[in-house]
Write an enzyme that holds these catalytic residues in place. Structure first.
Site, PDB file in Angstrom:
ATOM      1  N   CYS A  89       0.844  -1.189   0.000  1.00  0.00           N
ATOM      2  CA  CYS A  89       0.000   0.000   0.000  1.00  0.00           C
ATOM      3  C   CYS A  89       0.883   1.245   0.000  1.00  0.00           C
ATOM      4  O   CYS A  89       1.778   1.382   0.841  1.00  0.00           O
ATOM      5  CB  CYS A  89      -0.886  -0.021   1.239  1.00  0.00           C
ATOM      6  SG  CYS A  89      -1.637   1.553   1.651  1.00  0.00           S
ATOM      7  N   GLU A  90       0.650   2.153  -0.943  1.00  0.00           N
ATOM      8  CA  GLU A  90       1.503   3.330  -1.044  1.00  0.00           C
ATOM      9  C   GLU A  90       1.227   4.357   0.057  1.00  0.00           C
ATOM     10  O   GLU A  90       2.030   5.271   0.269  1.00  0.00           O
ATOM     11  CB  GLU A  90       1.363   3.995  -2.406  1.00  0.00           C
ATOM     12  CG  GLU A  90       0.029   4.652  -2.691  1.00  0.00           C
ATOM     13  CD  GLU A  90      -0.012   5.309  -4.061  1.00  0.00           C
ATOM     14  OE1 GLU A  90      -0.712   6.319  -4.185  1.00  0.00           O
ATOM     15  OE2 GLU A  90       0.640   4.822  -4.994  1.00  0.00           O
ATOM     16  N   HIS A  91       0.122   4.210   0.768  1.00  0.00           N
ATOM     17  CA  HIS A  91      -0.210   5.168   1.819  1.00  0.00           C
ATOM     18  C   HIS A  91       0.513   4.870   3.129  1.00  0.00           C
ATOM     19  O   HIS A  91       0.871   5.795   3.863  1.00  0.00           O
ATOM     20  CB  HIS A  91      -1.725   5.185   2.063  1.00  0.00           C
ATOM     21  CG  HIS A  91      -2.506   5.575   0.851  1.00  0.00           C
ATOM     22  ND1 HIS A  91      -3.709   4.994   0.499  1.00  0.00           N
ATOM     23  CD2 HIS A  91      -2.243   6.477  -0.124  1.00  0.00           C
ATOM     24  CE1 HIS A  91      -4.154   5.535  -0.618  1.00  0.00           C
ATOM     25  NE2 HIS A  91      -3.288   6.432  -1.017  1.00  0.00           N
ATOM     26  N   HIS A  92       0.700   3.585   3.425  1.00  0.00           N
ATOM     27  CA  HIS A  92       1.325   3.212   4.697  1.00  0.00           C
ATOM     28  C   HIS A  92       2.542   2.301   4.511  1.00  0.00           C
ATOM     29  O   HIS A  92       3.211   1.959   5.483  1.00  0.00           O
ATOM     30  CB  HIS A  92       0.307   2.489   5.604  1.00  0.00           C
ATOM     31  CG  HIS A  92      -0.936   3.268   5.854  1.00  0.00           C
ATOM     32  ND1 HIS A  92      -2.113   3.045   5.154  1.00  0.00           N
ATOM     33  CD2 HIS A  92      -1.198   4.284   6.710  1.00  0.00           C
ATOM     34  CE1 HIS A  92      -3.039   3.886   5.576  1.00  0.00           C
ATOM     35  NE2 HIS A  92      -2.524   4.638   6.514  1.00  0.00           N
ATOM     36  N   GLN A 130      -5.024  -0.594  -4.886  1.00  0.00           N
ATOM     37  CA  GLN A 130      -5.635  -1.721  -5.597  1.00  0.00           C
ATOM     38  C   GLN A 130      -6.393  -1.258  -6.837  1.00  0.00           C
ATOM     39  O   GLN A 130      -6.385  -1.933  -7.874  1.00  0.00           O
ATOM     40  CB  GLN A 130      -6.558  -2.486  -4.651  1.00  0.00           C
ATOM     41  CG  GLN A 130      -7.173  -3.735  -5.259  1.00  0.00           C
ATOM     42  CD  GLN A 130      -7.984  -4.534  -4.251  1.00  0.00           C
ATOM     43  OE1 GLN A 130      -7.672  -4.523  -3.051  1.00  0.00           O
ATOM     44  NE2 GLN A 130      -9.018  -5.209  -4.692  1.00  0.00           N
ATOM     45  N   HIS A 158      -6.142  -5.981   3.088  1.00  0.00           N
ATOM     46  CA  HIS A 158      -5.183  -4.898   3.309  1.00  0.00           C
ATOM     47  C   HIS A 158      -4.774  -4.873   4.779  1.00  0.00           C
ATOM     48  O   HIS A 158      -5.607  -4.631   5.653  1.00  0.00           O
ATOM     49  CB  HIS A 158      -5.799  -3.565   2.899  1.00  0.00           C
ATOM     50  CG  HIS A 158      -6.020  -3.452   1.415  1.00  0.00           C
ATOM     51  ND1 HIS A 158      -5.303  -2.583   0.620  1.00  0.00           N
ATOM     52  CD2 HIS A 158      -6.861  -4.110   0.578  1.00  0.00           C
ATOM     53  CE1 HIS A 158      -5.707  -2.702  -0.644  1.00  0.00           C
ATOM     54  NE2 HIS A 158      -6.650  -3.631  -0.687  1.00  0.00           N
ATOM     55  N   CYS A 160      -3.151  -2.723   6.271  1.00  0.00           N
ATOM     56  CA  CYS A 160      -3.303  -1.405   6.885  1.00  0.00           C
ATOM     57  C   CYS A 160      -4.673  -1.270   7.544  1.00  0.00           C
ATOM     58  O   CYS A 160      -4.845  -0.468   8.475  1.00  0.00           O
ATOM     59  CB  CYS A 160      -3.075  -0.293   5.864  1.00  0.00           C
ATOM     60  SG  CYS A 160      -4.171  -0.341   4.437  1.00  0.00           S
TER      61      CYS A 160
END
Length: 201
Positions: A89-92, A130, A158, A160
């Protein structure tokens, strides 16, 4: 494998050194001692691990598909389902794990079956969301093979959401993307959905 693919771990020494320096700082920022026995090699190991997990940036899905592109007069659905995927995941920068189901209807050309799984891996081995990855897989197959239609469904968990944030352990995210016959013909789309839900007897 049928496409001659062999896993080769290749690391850029400059990138490894640069990343390891930052990961050492992360350990220190967390209050750890990066010089203690169990952590001495951790910055280097993480630096190499991250290079492996993001190697898709250096690969071309369309080149992979075109490397095994064959003329064939077959105009029915070709489905490769339950393709394991592991992405970040690019956010976390926490993993999400799941399966991809990919189908296309040839329009004069087919590709090696393992190439479809390779395409999934190319886009999974990047920092991702995704939704974007679903579209990227669809578009690369459409552009390389020009089929009558492409269908992609991804189901993933996910971490996260499971390890932090809302902490819902059983949640599954499903995304889909279609072109051509799968988008325009309900019966074709329903056949695809039925097939990805079926099990071999």
């Amino acid at each position: 494998m049928e496409d001659g693919y062999t896993r080769i771990d290749q690391f850029n020494d400059k990138a490894t050194a640069k990343l390891a320096k930052h990961y050492k700082g992360v350990l220190e920022g967390l209050g750890e001692d990066p010089e203690r026995e169990g952590l001495q090699e951790t910055p280097k190991r993480v630096a190499q691990s991250m290079q492996f997990l993001t190697q898709g940036y250096h690969q071309s899905a369309e080149e992979i598909l075109n490397s095994a592109k064959f003329k064939e007069d077959y105009r029915h659905m070709v489905l490769v389902k339950n393709i394991d995927l592991f992405s970040m995941c690019e956010h976390h920068m926490i993993p999400f794990i799941g399966k991809a189901h990919v189908a296309y209807i040839p329009n004069g050309y087919i590709t090696g079956l393992s190439k479809i799984a390779r395409v999934v891996e190319v886009y999974a081995r990047r920092l991702q969301v995704q939704e974007r990855m679903t579209n990227q897989i669809r578009d690369s197959i459409q552009n390389a093979l020009d089929p009558l239609g492409v269908a992609v469904v991804i189901e993933a968990q996910h971490l996260c959401m499971q390890m932090r944030g809302i902490q819902k352990q059983n949640s599954v995210t499903t995304t889909s993307a279609f072109t051509g016959a799968f988008l325009e013909k309900e019966a074709t789309r329903e056949e695809f959905i039925h097939l990805i839900g079926s099990k071999l007897s």
